[in-house]
Design an enzyme around this catalytic site. Sequence first.
Site, PDB file in Angstrom:
ATOM      1  N   HIS A  17       0.831  -1.213   0.000  1.00  0.00           N
ATOM      2  CA  HIS A  17       0.000   0.000   0.000  1.00  0.00           C
ATOM      3  C   HIS A  17       0.865   1.262   0.000  1.00  0.00           C
ATOM      4  O   HIS A  17       0.583   2.224  -0.710  1.00  0.00           O
ATOM      5  CB  HIS A  17      -0.894   0.049   1.247  1.00  0.00           C
ATOM      6  CG  HIS A  17      -1.888  -1.066   1.367  1.00  0.00           C
ATOM      7  ND1 HIS A  17      -2.010  -1.840   2.494  1.00  0.00           N
ATOM      8  CD2 HIS A  17      -2.822  -1.538   0.503  1.00  0.00           C
ATOM      9  CE1 HIS A  17      -2.965  -2.725   2.333  1.00  0.00           C
ATOM     10  NE2 HIS A  17      -3.484  -2.576   1.129  1.00  0.00           N
ATOM     11  N   LYS A  41     -17.446  -6.204   8.512  1.00  0.00           N
ATOM     12  CA  LYS A  41     -16.179  -6.931   8.453  1.00  0.00           C
ATOM     13  C   LYS A  41     -15.546  -6.995   9.831  1.00  0.00           C
ATOM     14  O   LYS A  41     -15.500  -6.009  10.552  1.00  0.00           O
ATOM     15  CB  LYS A  41     -15.234  -6.213   7.481  1.00  0.00           C
ATOM     16  CG  LYS A  41     -14.777  -7.106   6.343  1.00  0.00           C
ATOM     17  CD  LYS A  41     -13.804  -6.318   5.485  1.00  0.00           C
ATOM     18  CE  LYS A  41     -13.136  -7.162   4.429  1.00  0.00           C
ATOM     19  NZ  LYS A  41     -12.263  -6.383   3.569  1.00  0.00           N
ATOM     20  N   ARG A  90      -2.166  -6.743  -8.185  1.00  0.00           N
ATOM     21  CA  ARG A  90      -1.056  -7.642  -7.873  1.00  0.00           C
ATOM     22  C   ARG A  90      -0.943  -8.765  -8.897  1.00  0.00           C
ATOM     23  O   ARG A  90       0.096  -9.015  -9.447  1.00  0.00           O
ATOM     24  CB  ARG A  90      -1.229  -8.249  -6.477  1.00  0.00           C
ATOM     25  CG  ARG A  90      -0.842  -7.312  -5.379  1.00  0.00           C
ATOM     26  CD  ARG A  90      -1.448  -7.711  -4.085  1.00  0.00           C
ATOM     27  NE  ARG A  90      -2.903  -7.595  -4.145  1.00  0.00           N
ATOM     28  CZ  ARG A  90      -3.692  -7.687  -3.104  1.00  0.00           C
ATOM     29  NH1 ARG A  90      -3.197  -7.943  -1.938  1.00  0.00           N
ATOM     30  NH2 ARG A  90      -4.990  -7.546  -3.234  1.00  0.00           N
ATOM     31  N   SER A 128      -2.867  -7.692   3.191  1.00  0.00           N
ATOM     32  CA  SER A 128      -3.160  -7.502   4.612  1.00  0.00           C
ATOM     33  C   SER A 128      -3.514  -8.830   5.262  1.00  0.00           C
ATOM     34  O   SER A 128      -3.170  -9.079   6.423  1.00  0.00           O
ATOM     35  CB  SER A 128      -4.323  -6.527   4.788  1.00  0.00           C
ATOM     36  OG  SER A 128      -3.997  -5.265   4.270  1.00  0.00           O
TER      37      SER A 128
HETATM   38  P1  ADP Z   1      -9.720  -3.915  -0.338  1.00  0.00           P
HETATM   39  O1  ADP Z   1     -10.361  -4.562   0.847  1.00  0.00           O
HETATM   40  O2  ADP Z   1     -10.482  -2.794  -0.929  1.00  0.00           O
HETATM   41  O3  ADP Z   1      -9.165  -4.861  -1.376  1.00  0.00           O
HETATM   42  P2  ADP Z   1      -7.021  -3.537   0.569  1.00  0.00           P
HETATM   43  O4  ADP Z   1      -6.656  -2.740   1.762  1.00  0.00           O
HETATM   44  O5  ADP Z   1      -6.775  -5.008   0.634  1.00  0.00           O
HETATM   45  O6  ADP Z   1      -8.504  -3.165   0.317  1.00  0.00           O
HETATM   46  O7  ADP Z   1      -6.290  -2.984  -0.709  1.00  0.00           O
HETATM   47  C1  ADP Z   1      -6.451  -1.665  -1.140  1.00  0.00           C
HETATM   48  C2  ADP Z   1      -5.841  -1.518  -2.520  1.00  0.00           C
HETATM   49  O8  ADP Z   1      -4.446  -1.747  -2.460  1.00  0.00           O
HETATM   50  C3  ADP Z   1      -6.366  -2.505  -3.562  1.00  0.00           C
HETATM   51  O9  ADP Z   1      -6.425  -1.839  -4.799  1.00  0.00           O
HETATM   52  C4  ADP Z   1      -5.318  -3.571  -3.602  1.00  0.00           C
HETATM   53  O10 ADP Z   1      -5.276  -4.231  -4.854  1.00  0.00           O
HETATM   54  C5  ADP Z   1      -4.075  -2.746  -3.381  1.00  0.00           C
HETATM   55  N1  ADP Z   1      -2.990  -3.540  -2.817  1.00  0.00           N
HETATM   56  C6  ADP Z   1      -3.005  -4.346  -1.742  1.00  0.00           C
HETATM   57  N2  ADP Z   1      -1.819  -4.943  -1.538  1.00  0.00           N
HETATM   58  C7  ADP Z   1      -1.015  -4.510  -2.536  1.00  0.00           C
HETATM   59  C8  ADP Z   1       0.351  -4.780  -2.909  1.00  0.00           C
HETATM   60  N3  ADP Z   1       1.089  -5.640  -2.239  1.00  0.00           N
HETATM   61  N4  ADP Z   1       0.835  -4.146  -4.002  1.00  0.00           N
HETATM   62  C9  ADP Z   1       0.054  -3.295  -4.706  1.00  0.00           C
HETATM   63  N5  ADP Z   1      -1.227  -3.012  -4.419  1.00  0.00           N
HETATM   64  C10 ADP Z   1      -1.760  -3.607  -3.359  1.00  0.00           C
END
Ligand code: ADP
Length: 159
Positions: A17, A41, A90, A128
């Site tokens: 992120h 959630k 990803r 996450s």
């Molecule tokens: P959500 O629950 O909306 O998927 P996340 O917090 O998991 O929220 O992710 C938010 C954004 O960050 C999403 O667009 C996700 O694809 C991106 N993201 C998460 N991890 C990575 C990573 N390792 N590299 C690039 N983008 C990421």
Amino acid sequence: MKRAIYPGSFDPITFGHMDIIERSSKMFDEIIVAVLNNSQKNSLFSVDERVTIIKDLTKNYANVKVMSFEGLLVDFADQVDANIIIRGLRAVTDFEYEIQIAQTNHVENPKLDTVFLTTSLNYAYLSSSVVREFASYGGDISKFVPEEIIPLIVEKYKK
Ligand code: ADP
């Protein structure tokens, strides 16, 4: 003024992120990191905790703001007057879901466009949920998340 929203759960925020935030902050005038307040959630950190954590981690980026939002992203975008959404991709597994959401948002509000940034190779595996899984078993998460938040995550799993 190009104002973009980077929405997500960020539970917890990872280096993946942070990488997207850093790169997009160079592409747009203002980035709003928007933490989804999803009460259904079962989250590790409360929304307020996540906002506080991300504000602290991004304090050196002058054009990055952090807010929480509830409900539809298209409505939030309207409220803050943003017409760009940033998402990270990803792997192909992200693609199907992401394109569907992006197209739906675009139909709801044709002014709204989604920009996808491909993940940096070194974070392609990172999510996450992987961090939560590792942390729950006492694993080493120092390669996944900024140092400052490790004690906060460890504390959560002590309870
Ligand atoms: P959500 O629950 O909306 O998927 P996340 O917090 O998991 O929220 O992710 C938010 C954004 O960050 C999403 O667009 C996700 O694809 C991106 N993201 C998460 N991890 C990575 C990573 N390792 N590299 C690039 N983008 C990421």
